[in-house]
Design a protein around this motif. Sequence first.
Motif, PDB file in Angstrom:
ATOM      1  N   LYS A  50      -3.763   3.757  -0.909  1.00 27.63           N
ATOM      2  CA  LYS A  50      -4.049   3.046  -2.158  1.00 27.63           C
ATOM      3  C   LYS A  50      -3.302   1.725  -2.166  1.00 27.63           C
ATOM      4  CE  LYS A  50      -5.366   6.995  -4.593  1.00 27.63           C
ATOM      5  NZ  LYS A  50      -5.953   7.377  -5.802  1.00 27.63           N
ATOM      6  N   GLU A  98       0.535   5.857   0.277  1.00 27.99           N
ATOM      7  CA  GLU A  98      -0.319   7.022   0.527  1.00 27.99           C
ATOM      8  C   GLU A  98      -0.139   8.020  -0.602  1.00 27.99           C
ATOM      9  OE1 GLU A  98      -0.880  10.662   3.669  1.00 27.99           O
ATOM     10  OE2 GLU A  98       0.255   8.896   4.286  1.00 27.99           O
ATOM     11  N   GLU A  99      -1.270   8.504  -1.109  1.00 23.58           N
ATOM     12  CA  GLU A  99      -1.255   9.509  -2.165  1.00 23.58           C
ATOM     13  C   GLU A  99      -2.406  10.467  -1.914  1.00 23.58           C
ATOM     14  OE1 GLU A  99      -0.423   8.646  -6.538  1.00 23.58           O
ATOM     15  OE2 GLU A  99      -2.606   8.833  -6.478  1.00 23.58           O
ATOM     16  N   ASN A 100      -2.101  11.737  -1.788  1.00 18.43           N
ATOM     17  CA  ASN A 100      -3.117  12.767  -1.537  1.00 18.43           C
ATOM     18  C   ASN A 100      -3.977  12.418  -0.315  1.00 18.43           C
ATOM     19  OD1 ASN A 100      -2.245  14.201  -3.825  1.00 18.43           O
ATOM     20  ND2 ASN A 100      -3.585  12.987  -5.140  1.00 18.43           N
ATOM     21  N   ASN A 101      -3.308  11.996   0.758  1.00 21.80           N
ATOM     22  CA  ASN A 101      -3.968  11.629   2.009  1.00 21.80           C
ATOM     23  C   ASN A 101      -4.926  10.461   1.879  1.00 21.80           C
ATOM     24  OD1 ASN A 101      -2.644  13.517   3.620  1.00 21.80           O
ATOM     25  ND2 ASN A 101      -4.081  15.129   3.016  1.00 21.80           N
ATOM     26  N   GLU A 102      -4.760   9.638   0.861  1.00 19.08           N
ATOM     27  CA  GLU A 102      -5.555   8.421   0.692  1.00 19.08           C
ATOM     28  C   GLU A 102      -4.621   7.226   0.650  1.00 19.08           C
ATOM     29  OE1 GLU A 102      -8.338   8.265  -2.527  1.00 19.08           O
ATOM     30  OE2 GLU A 102      -8.824  10.382  -2.347  1.00 19.08           O
ATOM     31  N   TYR A 117       0.845  -1.189   0.000  1.00 17.42           N
ATOM     32  CA  TYR A 117       0.000   0.000   0.000  1.00 17.42           C
ATOM     33  C   TYR A 117       0.880   1.238   0.000  1.00 17.42           C
ATOM     34  CZ  TYR A 117      -3.681  -3.208   1.467  1.00 17.42           C
ATOM     35  OH  TYR A 117      -4.573  -4.244   1.535  1.00 17.42           O
TER      36      TYR A 117
END
Length: 80
Positions: free
Chosen positions: A43, A37-41, A35
């Motif tokens: 993924k 983190e991208e733009n506080n999400e 996993y």
Amino acid sequence: MNETNRKINKTKRTYLISEEENKIFVYAWIVMETYYEENNEIKQNSGSSIPYKIELTKENNEYVLMNYEIPRDGVIMQKT
């Protein structure tokens, strides 16, 4: 994807442990997922769910990995 934000999750379920002479065989199903983190999400990047046959020996009270096997890809199987 920023590698510093990548996390790996592993889960295993052991189905059988057998011993023959000085060898130990572990049969387990292992699930691995990565996993990031991208733009506080969070993924999911990649993952696998594969049965393993793991061969170990015990030397000086430590387990040593000698070999492991996973099934080959199904596309190599002949059609019936």
